[in-house]
Scaffold this motif. Structure first.
Motif, PDB file in Angstrom:
ATOM      1  N   ILE A 150       0.836  -1.205   0.000  1.00 15.02           N
ATOM      2  CA  ILE A 150       0.000   0.000   0.000  1.00 15.02           C
ATOM      3  C   ILE A 150       0.870   1.254   0.000  1.00 15.02           C
ATOM      4  CG2 ILE A 150      -1.566   1.355   1.460  1.00 15.02           C
ATOM      5  CD1 ILE A 150      -2.948  -1.359   2.088  1.00 15.02           C
ATOM      6  N   LYS A 192      -5.988   1.748   0.477  1.00 12.79           N
ATOM      7  CA  LYS A 192      -5.970   1.185   1.834  1.00 12.79           C
ATOM      8  C   LYS A 192      -6.190  -0.325   1.757  1.00 12.79           C
ATOM      9  CE  LYS A 192      -6.265   5.198   4.133  1.00 12.79           C
ATOM     10  NZ  LYS A 192      -5.359   5.704   5.081  1.00 12.79           N
ATOM     11  N   GLN A 241      -6.500   7.759  -0.908  1.00 10.95           N
ATOM     12  CA  GLN A 241      -5.462   6.795  -0.546  1.00 10.95           C
ATOM     13  C   GLN A 241      -5.927   5.364  -0.803  1.00 10.95           C
ATOM     14  OE1 GLN A 241      -2.219   7.550   1.098  1.00 10.95           O
ATOM     15  NE2 GLN A 241      -2.851   9.358  -0.039  1.00 10.95           N
ATOM     16  N   ASN A 264       0.645   3.897  -3.042  1.00 11.04           N
ATOM     17  CA  ASN A 264       0.257   5.286  -2.780  1.00 11.04           C
ATOM     18  C   ASN A 264       1.337   6.261  -3.233  1.00 11.04           C
ATOM     19  OD1 ASN A 264      -2.434   5.319  -1.687  1.00 11.04           O
ATOM     20  ND2 ASN A 264      -1.605   4.276   0.105  1.00 11.04           N
TER      21      ASN A 264
END
Length: 162
Positions: free
Chosen positions: A35, A80, A78, A39
């Motif tokens: 992640i 997640k 974002q 991101n």
């Protein structure tokens, strides 16, 4: 008809001895690392809303030969981790080698999906959004030394993978 086993036979696969240490890392840690990378790499697209198609959806990524699974979603701007046990709306499965081919642009997404090297399941519409997104994003300048490492890994797997 092509089966999961046929797919693994046609793609170089990571030796099992290399998957053992990865299996010792807790899945939450592996997911958090992925992640963070996603991101960072997709920061401009996340800010621009280009991944909004994932909002409210769960995408499962399965890496067959490494026996890894990730469930991701979008929360705000974002990527997640999806809640534990959440049903997936879309799944993408393949080998480490096939995902490396995609990430290093040695193969385009259309070829990998058409030849069933990467397999989509679930929502066709969501799958098309993901495929088109991956096809449109230019990653070469963002990956820096990681791209060189991924190219080396791709070469090694191509030569020595089973």
């Amino acid at each position: 008809m092509s089966t999961h086993r046929d797919h693994l036979a046609q793609s170089p696969t990571i030796p099992k001895v290399l998957t053992l240490p990865v299996g010792l890392v807790p899945s939450g840690v592996r997911t958090a690392a992925l992640i963070q990378i996603l991101n960072r790499v997709f920061a401009p697209e996340l800010r621009e809303g280009e991944l909004d198609f994932l909002d409210g959806h769960v995408m499962r990524i399965g890496v067959d030969d490494a026996r890894l699974e990730f469930r991701l979603t979008l929360a705000g701007t974002q990527i997640k981790a999806a809640p534990h046990g959440a049903a997936s709306d879309l799944s993408i499965d393949g080998t480490v080698y096939d995902f490396l081919l995609l990430a290093t642009r040695r193969e385009d997404p259309d070829t990998l999906f058409f030849n069933r090297r990467l397999r989509l399941g679930g929502s066709t519409e969501l799958g098309l959004y993901v495929k088109n997104f991956l096809d449109s994003v230019e990653l070469e300048g963002r990956l820096g030394p990681l791209l060189k490492l991924m190219n080396c890994a791709t070469d090694l797997l191509g030569r020595f993978g089973r």
